[in-house]
Scaffold this active site. Structure first.
Site, PDB file in Angstrom:
ATOM      1  N   GLU A 125      58.906  78.883  24.351  1.00 24.26           N
ATOM      2  CA  GLU A 125      58.624  78.264  23.051  1.00 24.26           C
ATOM      3  C   GLU A 125      57.941  76.902  23.186  1.00 24.26           C
ATOM      4  OE1 GLU A 125      62.575  76.438  24.143  1.00 24.26           O
ATOM      5  OE2 GLU A 125      61.499  78.312  24.536  1.00 24.26           O
ATOM      6  N   HIS A 139      60.713  77.449  29.381  1.00 23.07           N
ATOM      7  CA  HIS A 139      60.784  77.513  27.917  1.00 23.07           C
ATOM      8  C   HIS A 139      59.510  78.136  27.364  1.00 23.07           C
ATOM      9  CE1 HIS A 139      64.376  75.006  27.119  1.00 23.07           C
ATOM     10  NE2 HIS A 139      64.048  74.411  28.255  1.00 23.07           N
ATOM     11  N   CYS A 167      66.042  79.429  29.616  1.00 20.14           N
ATOM     12  CA  CYS A 167      66.477  78.239  30.351  1.00 20.14           C
ATOM     13  C   CYS A 167      67.965  78.348  30.696  1.00 20.14           C
ATOM     14  CB  CYS A 167      66.153  76.970  29.567  1.00 20.14           C
ATOM     15  SG  CYS A 167      66.248  75.476  30.589  1.00 20.14           S
TER      16      CYS A 167
END
Length: 212
Positions: free
Chosen positions: A194, A192, A82
């Protein structure tokens, strides 16, 4: 098993990245400086917040030089996420009210520009799930199906690369959005991983097995 240094420069959220690394079965070490990076096999640079604030924190802590040693000299694989991906660029126009662009790490020949979608109904920030189109092969996308390339985005700025060969994947949000960049042992994702459930974990796992 990879030993992963997750860089914490004071304004980024590292917890979800650490959880994802550990979920993939690897060791995660959160570091504020050279300790951790020297012993790591892989490095992750997460990022949230404003470009200028992040770069000030990074420079104040000497992390720009530490990253240069670990990534450029030692050749350790780097994943920047990001805002972290945007920090790889040469400059950013974010909050550059006086016309002077903020200087980035300069690890990718690129500049960061505000999103300006052609459709006025599209809101900024670009927030939510979006599909990416793979432009070329890369180890972080190995064995990933085209139907499994949906990731979670939250951003108002995007990278514009000088060399199109550095762009691995793009999304569309009223304009082309650089979603994945890669050069040598460096890779960045505007989204992202994650927070991107199965597709993000698969990409993260590919990165942690990557030995360029």
């Amino acid at each position: 098993m990879a030993r992963v240094a997750i860089i914490d420069y004071g304004i980024n959220n590292v917890r979800s990245v650490r959880n994802a690394v550990e979920y993939c079965g690897h060791e995660a070490v959160v570091t504020h400086g050279n300790d951790g990076i020297a012993d790591a096999s892989h490095i992750i640079l997460p990022g949230v917040g404003a470009f200028g604030d992040a770069m000030k924190k990074i420079r104040d802590r000497g992390l720009d030089e530490i990253l240069a040693r670990g990534v450029c000299e030692a050749g350790k694989p780097l994943l920047a996420v990001c805002l972290g991906m945007q920090l790889l660029a040469k400059t950013s126009e974010e909050h550059a009210d006086d016309g002077e662009f903020f200087q980035g790490l300069g690890l990718i020949e690129a500049d960061v520009r505000r999103l300006r979608p052609k459709d006025p109904d599209l809101k900024i920030p670009h927030m939510g799930w979006n599909n990416i189109t793979k432009l070329r092969e890369h180890p972080i996308l190995v064995n990933m199906r085209e139907t499994n390339l949906a990731f979670y985005f939250v951003h108002s700025f995007a990278m514009s690369c000088e060399n199109e060969d550095d762009v691995v994947g793009r999304a569309t949000y009223g304009q082309d959005v650089t979603a994945i960049v890669a050069r040598d042992n460096i890779v960045g994702t505007q989204f992202h991983p994650e927070k991107s459930q199965d597709s993000g974990i698969e990409l993260m796992s590919n990165f942690l097995q990557w030995n360029p």
